[in-house]
Write a protein that holds these residues in place. Structure first.
Motif, PDB file in Angstrom:
ATOM      1  N   TYR A  79       0.818  -1.212   0.000  1.00 12.91           N
ATOM      2  CA  TYR A  79       0.000   0.000   0.000  1.00 12.91           C
ATOM      3  C   TYR A  79       0.851   1.260   0.000  1.00 12.91           C
ATOM      4  CZ  TYR A  79      -3.878  -3.139   0.718  1.00 12.91           C
ATOM      5  OH  TYR A  79      -4.801  -4.137   0.548  1.00 12.91           O
ATOM      6  N   GLN A  80       2.115   1.110   0.347  1.00 14.06           N
ATOM      7  CA  GLN A  80       2.997   2.285   0.295  1.00 14.06           C
ATOM      8  C   GLN A  80       4.467   1.885   0.166  1.00 14.06           C
ATOM      9  OE1 GLN A  80       3.163   6.598   1.876  1.00 14.06           O
ATOM     10  NE2 GLN A  80       3.147   5.313   3.674  1.00 14.06           N
ATOM     11  N   SER A 255       0.008   3.366   7.074  1.00 10.09           N
ATOM     12  CA  SER A 255      -0.730   2.121   7.291  1.00 10.09           C
ATOM     13  C   SER A 255       0.235   0.939   7.377  1.00 10.09           C
ATOM     14  CB  SER A 255      -1.701   1.944   6.124  1.00 10.09           C
ATOM     15  OG  SER A 255      -2.549   0.859   6.344  1.00 10.09           O
ATOM     16  N   ALA A 256      -0.158  -0.086   8.129  1.00 11.67           N
ATOM     17  CA  ALA A 256       0.659  -1.295   8.270  1.00 11.67           C
ATOM     18  C   ALA A 256       1.063  -1.829   6.898  1.00 11.67           C
ATOM     19  CB  ALA A 256      -0.119  -2.360   9.031  1.00 11.67           C
ATOM     20  N   THR A 258       3.591  -0.391   5.213  1.00 11.70           N
ATOM     21  CA  THR A 258       4.343   0.683   4.549  1.00 11.70           C
ATOM     22  C   THR A 258       5.824   0.289   4.480  1.00 11.70           C
ATOM     23  OG1 THR A 258       2.892   2.530   5.115  1.00 11.70           O
ATOM     24  CG2 THR A 258       5.249   3.031   4.961  1.00 11.70           C
TER      25      THR A 258
ATOM     26  N   ARG B  11     -10.147  -3.184   7.854  1.00 10.02           N
ATOM     27  CA  ARG B  11      -9.354  -2.210   7.104  1.00 10.02           C
ATOM     28  C   ARG B  11      -9.928  -1.921   5.723  1.00 10.02           C
ATOM     29  NH1 ARG B  11      -3.997  -1.343   9.078  1.00 10.02           N
ATOM     30  NH2 ARG B  11      -3.504  -2.674  10.848  1.00 10.02           N
ATOM     31  N   ARG B  77      -7.949   1.713   1.147  1.00 11.47           N
ATOM     32  CA  ARG B  77      -6.514   1.811   0.879  1.00 11.47           C
ATOM     33  C   ARG B  77      -6.334   1.160  -0.486  1.00 11.47           C
ATOM     34  NH1 ARG B  77      -4.001  -2.900   4.982  1.00 11.47           N
ATOM     35  NH2 ARG B  77      -5.602  -4.441   4.477  1.00 11.47           N
ATOM     36  N   ALA B  78      -5.340   1.624  -1.218  1.00  7.00           N
ATOM     37  CA  ALA B  78      -5.164   1.126  -2.584  1.00  7.00           C
ATOM     38  C   ALA B  78      -3.685   0.876  -2.829  1.00  7.00           C
ATOM     39  CB  ALA B  78      -5.700   2.136  -3.593  1.00  7.00           C
ATOM     40  N   TYR B  79      -3.397   0.088  -3.865  1.00 12.47           N
ATOM     41  CA  TYR B  79      -1.999  -0.200  -4.186  1.00 12.47           C
ATOM     42  C   TYR B  79      -1.359   0.917  -5.010  1.00 12.47           C
ATOM     43  CZ  TYR B  79      -2.925  -4.753  -2.238  1.00 12.47           C
ATOM     44  OH  TYR B  79      -3.253  -5.762  -1.364  1.00 12.47           O
ATOM     45  N   GLN B  80      -2.188   1.764  -5.594  1.00 12.42           N
ATOM     46  CA  GLN B  80      -1.630   2.901  -6.329  1.00 12.42           C
ATOM     47  C   GLN B  80      -2.631   4.039  -6.459  1.00 12.42           C
ATOM     48  OE1 GLN B  80       1.423   3.747  -9.688  1.00 12.42           O
ATOM     49  NE2 GLN B  80      -0.109   2.463 -10.585  1.00 12.42           N
ATOM     50  N   GLY B 116       0.246   9.114  -2.060  1.00 13.50           N
ATOM     51  CA  GLY B 116       0.147   8.102  -1.010  1.00 13.50           C
ATOM     52  C   GLY B 116      -1.223   7.447  -1.061  1.00 13.50           C
ATOM     53  N   SER B 117      -1.269   6.122  -0.943  1.00 15.58           N
ATOM     54  CA  SER B 117      -2.537   5.411  -1.132  1.00 15.58           C
ATOM     55  C   SER B 117      -2.867   4.483   0.022  1.00 15.58           C
ATOM     56  CB  SER B 117      -2.478   4.604  -2.435  1.00 15.58           C
ATOM     57  OG  SER B 117      -1.373   3.704  -2.428  1.00 15.58           O
ATOM     58  N   ASP B 118      -2.118   4.582   1.118  1.00 10.62           N
ATOM     59  CA  ASP B 118      -2.295   3.600   2.197  1.00 10.62           C
ATOM     60  C   ASP B 118      -3.327   4.012   3.238  1.00 10.62           C
ATOM     61  OD1 ASP B 118      -0.332   5.635   2.761  1.00 10.62           O
ATOM     62  OD2 ASP B 118       0.128   4.567   4.616  1.00 10.62           O
ATOM     63  N   THR B 119      -3.679   5.284   3.285  1.00 13.73           N
ATOM     64  CA  THR B 119      -4.617   5.744   4.329  1.00 13.73           C
ATOM     65  C   THR B 119      -5.578   6.787   3.771  1.00 13.73           C
ATOM     66  OG1 THR B 119      -3.004   7.432   5.012  1.00 13.73           O
ATOM     67  CG2 THR B 119      -3.051   5.387   6.298  1.00 13.73           C
TER      68      THR B 119
END
Lengths: 337, 337
Positions: A79-80, A255-256, A258, B11, B77-80, B116-119
């Motif tokens: 995710y990051q 987020s976990a 990263t 999540r 949350r996304a991978y990109q 950033g795509s994790d949060t």
């Protein structure tokens, strides 16, 4: 504890626990199907994985031979992926080679870019590129995987959020960088998919080598079977991983899962640029650095960037000479559409 | 077809199919537990979701009231998350306000940054920031979600990889941008977590409004309950989503669930800067744009950036006045550590 992700045809692979010598592994998918799933619930999952690792070390569980070429990157997609540039020495050289002075603030405010994290390469996957003229280069780096990190975390507290350590080849397209950075929005096309080491390890498994949020061992970078870099990742790292994580988390939580990278590992020699391994130096972790030094010394870069057919190997040995993370080993090849 | 992700404490939330008017939804988690899972296997999953949507429209399945405030961003949350800047008009104004000429290449080579795509924030989550002085701003944009995209895809072929369309508030910290871009590595701290609309829709559900890889409808941006922007997302979009995807995929494939943003929607007026909605214009999709125009016209920016307590609402209506994606509605507040 050492963890890996085996290729099983799925997007995220299958989690296994690997023994210390990287010779055997055991299925961990009954505890967490994937590494991301483990990271999402680390507090509960990690103790179970530790127990399994303990059982594996006693051969008290079913074991499989561990083959590095069966491994994905530990997180095949994440995710990051945020990559710092903590070896400021390297940045100073880049600037010097093009006659630019580096701002003083670079010694106190980390450089970091947001990388693409949706399509990582497996550690033995080829680097497939459409055009050799893009200036293909490796960048040997250390990276850490974090748990959930709150916004505004301090550098010191951030160190406690480091769950795993691994190696990365941050593949770079040098020919595309100047025009892309010139547009002002940072890297995109010039940073294609990165590859990570077959195995990720918990900081405690690194013993004394893990200290102050840095990994104090030489990073082995080989090009076409010849030693190219032996720079020590613990030396000349201006910002430790705690500082890099705190930088990333200044305006948002992380987020976990990263992944935070160190940037190209680079050591000075007597306060100046390093020498090639063949000349008794510790060499370099990317081709761009030797080219910069050639430019500074002779006015001209002589070492070419990677060509189709070239092979890069990135690895790290413990003090007894054993591979800690397994090897990233990638051959550059022409991408066929 | 319209899809949403309900908050359920996990999540990634729970996938639901939503009816056209956004009043009812039905659980889709027996088909795919999460939107990412659906995107990972879209070819098989989408037809089943379409059947469920058809059943929902006939009330032939159990339905729940759909409340937008129960929704996560469709991908929490996304991978990109890769954000373009396709309304080159907006970019030209930014440059003009600081007295810089825009390179001609900006009309042919898209600007894009890796976000950033994790949060991601949920569409009704507050924008919590530690410091009002960071220059908090909204950016109203259109975004698309892709399936797997091969490296080197053409702009035309890329359009076929668009699976979903949605809205985004690309929250920006204007006060941090100049210093960060000055370092040369692009945005990081100046782009905190973005929020997406409660509902993502398939292009076919947009009817005639989806044409040529663009969404031809006005984007409603309100600030503290007052109309702030009504710019048409189909007008002055120099690069369509096919071109943006092709740009992103030049040197690497894109993984399913990649989100590509349009950049701040912005319309010219008679070839020059637009006017505020209150003055009969279509207004702006971010505060920075009105400030740039004020600077050009009077030498000074008058409209302040967002303050704690301010509320932003971003929405789009179909030709009958119905909300297509639901509303992003966020209040800016002080982050308490």
């Amino acid at each position: 504890m050492k963890l890996a992700t085996l290729k099983d045809g799925s997007r995220d692979g299958k989690l296994v626990v690997v023994n210390d010598r990287l010779t055997f592994c055991t299925d961990a998918s009954h505890i967490a199907p994937t590494l991301q799933a483990a990271l999402d619930d680390w507090e509960h999952v990690a103790p179970k994985l530790e127990l399994l690792a303990e059982s594996l070390s006693h051969e008290a569980v079913p074991t499989l031979r561990f083959h590095e070429h069966d491994a994905h990157s530990p997180l095949p997609r994440a995710y990051q992926w945020a990559d710092g540039s903590a070896y400021v020495n390297h940045v100073e050289l880049v600037r010097k080679a093009r006659g630019a002075k580096m701002p003083e603030s670079f010694w106190t405010d980390p450089l970091m870019y947001q990388g693409g994290s949706d399509t990582f390469l497996a550690p033995r996957d080829p680097i497939s590129m459409r055009d050799e003229a893009w200036g293909i280069d490796m960048e040997g780096e250390i990276a850490v995987v974090t748990g959930d990190v709150p916004m505004g975390v301090s550098a010191e507290a951030a160190r406690d959020h480091i769950l795993l350590v691994l190696l990365v080849n941050d593949v770079s397209l040098r020919g595309l960088i100047p025009a892309e950075l010139g547009k002002g929005f940072g890297f995109f096309q010039s940073k294609p998919s990165s590859a990570f080491s077959p195995v990720a390890v918990t900081p405690d498994a690194l013993g004394d080598a893990w200290k102050g949020g840095k990994l104090h061992l030489p990073l082995h970078v080989d090009l076409n079977g010849q030693p190219f870099g032996r720079a020590n990742a613990g030396i000349d790292m201006t910002f430790d991983f705690g500082q890099l994580i705190a930088h990333a988390a200044k305006t948002r939580p992380l987020s976990a899962g990263t992944i935070i990278g160190s940037g190209t590992v680079s050591n000075k020699l007597d306060g100046g640029p390093g020498k090639p391994v063949a000349d008794g130096g510790v060499g370099y972790s990317c081709v761009a650095e030797i080219r910069m030094i050639e430019t500074i010394n002779t006015g001209e870069a002589k070492t070419p960037f990677l060509k189709f057919g070239d092979t890069v190997r990135i690895e790290m040995h413990d003090t007894e000479g054993h591979s800690i993370f397994g090897a990233i080993e990638q051959t550059v090849e022409k991408y066929e559409e």
